[in-house]
Design an enzyme around this catalytic site. Structure first.
Site, short mmCIF file in Angstrom:
data_model
loop_
_atom_site.label_atom_id
_atom_site.label_comp_id
_atom_site.label_asym_id
_atom_site.label_seq_id
_atom_site.Cartn_x
_atom_site.Cartn_y
_atom_site.Cartn_z
N ASN A 1 0.87 -1.18 0.00
CA ASN A 1 0.00 0.00 0.00
C ASN A 1 0.91 1.23 0.00
O ASN A 1 1.49 1.57 1.01
CB ASN A 1 -0.89 -0.03 1.26
CG ASN A 1 -1.74 1.22 1.40
OD1 ASN A 1 -1.79 2.04 0.49
ND2 ASN A 1 -2.41 1.36 2.54
N TRP A 2 1.00 1.86 -1.17
CA TRP A 2 1.93 2.99 -1.30
C TRP A 2 1.39 4.25 -0.63
O TRP A 2 2.09 5.25 -0.54
CB TRP A 2 2.23 3.25 -2.78
CG TRP A 2 2.96 2.12 -3.46
CD1 TRP A 2 3.31 0.92 -2.91
CD2 TRP A 2 3.44 2.07 -4.82
NE1 TRP A 2 3.97 0.15 -3.83
CE2 TRP A 2 4.06 0.82 -5.01
CE3 TRP A 2 3.40 2.98 -5.89
CZ2 TRP A 2 4.63 0.45 -6.23
CZ3 TRP A 2 3.97 2.60 -7.11
CH2 TRP A 2 4.58 1.36 -7.27
N LYS A 3 0.13 4.25 -0.25
CA LYS A 3 -0.54 5.42 0.37
C LYS A 3 -0.31 6.66 -0.51
O LYS A 3 -0.24 6.52 -1.72
CB LYS A 3 -0.03 5.60 1.81
CG LYS A 3 -0.21 4.31 2.64
CD LYS A 3 -0.04 4.51 4.11
CE LYS A 3 -0.23 3.17 4.83
NZ LYS A 3 -0.14 3.29 6.28
N HIS B 1 -9.57 1.05 4.94
CA HIS B 1 -8.31 1.23 5.67
C HIS B 1 -8.57 2.16 6.86
O HIS B 1 -9.39 3.08 6.77
CB HIS B 1 -7.25 1.84 4.74
CG HIS B 1 -5.88 1.80 5.31
ND1 HIS B 1 -5.45 2.71 6.25
CD2 HIS B 1 -4.86 0.94 5.12
CE1 HIS B 1 -4.22 2.41 6.59
NE2 HIS B 1 -3.82 1.35 5.92
N GLU C 1 -6.99 4.55 7.98
CA GLU C 1 -6.77 5.98 7.68
C GLU C 1 -8.00 6.59 7.02
O GLU C 1 -8.30 7.77 7.22
CB GLU C 1 -5.51 6.13 6.79
CG GLU C 1 -4.24 5.91 7.62
CD GLU C 1 -3.05 5.39 6.84
OE1 GLU C 1 -3.05 5.44 5.59
OE2 GLU C 1 -2.09 4.90 7.49
N GLU D 1 -5.32 -5.07 10.62
CA GLU D 1 -4.34 -4.00 10.83
C GLU D 1 -4.65 -3.29 12.15
O GLU D 1 -5.50 -2.39 12.19
CB GLU D 1 -4.41 -2.98 9.69
CG GLU D 1 -3.92 -3.50 8.37
CD GLU D 1 -3.36 -2.37 7.49
OE1 GLU D 1 -2.27 -2.55 6.96
OE2 GLU D 1 -4.01 -1.32 7.36
N GLY E 1 2.51 2.36 10.89
CA GLY E 1 3.47 3.46 10.76
C GLY E 1 4.16 3.84 12.06
O GLY E 1 4.76 4.91 12.15
N SER F 1 3.48 -1.96 10.41
CA SER F 1 4.94 -1.96 10.62
C SER F 1 5.60 -3.28 10.24
O SER F 1 6.49 -3.75 10.95
CB SER F 1 5.26 -1.57 12.07
OG SER F 1 4.83 -0.24 12.34
N GLY G 1 2.94 -1.08 4.33
CA GLY G 1 2.91 0.35 4.00
C GLY G 1 4.31 0.85 3.69
O GLY G 1 4.85 0.64 2.61
P1 13P Z 1 3.04 0.54 7.72
O1 13P Z 1 3.58 -0.75 7.13
O2 13P Z 1 3.75 1.74 7.23
O3 13P Z 1 2.93 0.44 9.20
O4 13P Z 1 1.55 0.68 7.16
C1 13P Z 1 0.68 -0.37 7.29
C2 13P Z 1 -0.53 -0.08 6.51
O5 13P Z 1 -1.32 0.76 6.88
C3 13P Z 1 -0.74 -0.83 5.26
O6 13P Z 1 -2.02 -0.62 4.77
#
Ligand code: 13P
Length: 257
Positions: free
Chosen positions: A9-11, A95, A97, A167, A173, A213, A234
């Site tokens: 997931n490149w966000k 997600h 977020e 998650e 993150g 993470s 992520g």
């Molecule tokens: P991180 O791997 O940066 O913690 O993010 C996880 C995430 O939200 C994947 O969708």
């Protein structure tokens, strides 16, 4: 045997040139490697170009979100039709977020998940508890409610195509990961919920991945757990080196399970 799935997931990262560069690098690095299912989810603006770059490789394309309708007066939204049009086979839905920052409710997540499966796009449905909920001992309840609300109205035929991502919000993150054992226990709980909603066969067939993470260092322990079928990555997915290492280590750990 469930096919392992690693999703990047490149966000909201990587401009067009960086995105195409990363896609090409992944194609090169993963060429000829037995890598299970690998999916990358770039931002909307680079989906089309990335789609061209990975065409012919084993890497698949996913989006980070979508609207549930096909077209209409929904300013700023992207529909399942648009995603299919450029070769997207997967979409991340719900997600944390999006839930936390954009007010996505369980009902919205459910509409999106239902729309995706009905259009032939595989939804990667995210659930997970916040740190507060965990401290209050509410992990089970929150995850159970999250799964039930997201999957409402999804048929037995459709559910087996859905991927569920556990998650924990506090692990995203932050560098804090759930221990493999704790994550496995929540995955087992999700299978219990699936047994309750559908049946045991469905519960054993649906793929559930862990996110929060994930790094090249901790992926081995995570993938060794029996109920964990992959990872939603992520930060470590936007660099070729770390993402490829995660994929290779995951597949090796998986083959030893
Ligand atoms: P991180 O791997 O940066 O913690 O993010 C996880 C995430 O939200 C994947 O969708």
């Amino acid at each position: 045997m469930r096919n392992p799935i690693i999703v990047g997931n490149w966000k909201m990262n990587l401009l067009l040139e960086e995105a195409t560069h990363l896609a090409l690098s992944l194609v090169r690095e993963l060429d000829g490697i037995e890598a299970g299912e690998v999916v990358i989810c770039p931002p909307y603006t680079s989906l089309s170009e990335v789609s061209k770059r990975i065409s012919g490789s084993s890497i698949r394309l996913g989006a980070q979100n979508m609207h549930w309708e096909d077209r209409g007066a929904y300013t700023g939204e992207i529909s399942p039709q648009f995603l299919l049009d450029i070769g997207c086979q997967y979409v991340i839905i719900g997600h944390s977020e999006r839930r936390q920052q954009f007010g996505e409710t369980g009902e919205v997540v459910n509409r999106k998940a239902k729309s995706a499966v009905s259009k032939g796009i595989i939804p990667i449905v995210c659930v997970g508890e916040t740190l507060f909920e965990r401290k209050e001992g509410k992990t089970e309840e929150v995850v159970r409610r999250g799964v039930e609300a997201s999957l409402k109205g999804i048929s037995r035929e459709e559910i087996v195509k859905v991927v569920i991502a556990y998650e924990p919000v506090w692990a995203i993150g932050t560098g804090n990961t759930a221990s493999p054992e704790d994550a496995n226990a929540v995955h087992r709980l999700i299978r219990q919920v699936l047994t309750h909603l559908y049946d045991e066969e469905v519960a054993q067939e649906v793929r559930i991945q862990y996110g929060g993470s994930v790094t090249p260092e901790n992926i081995e322990g995570i993938m060794k757990e029996p109920e964990i079928d992959g990872a939603l990555v992520g930060g470590a997915s936007i660099q070729s080196g770390s993402f490829v290492k995660i994929i290779k280590t995951a597949m090796k750990a998986r083959s030893r399970k």
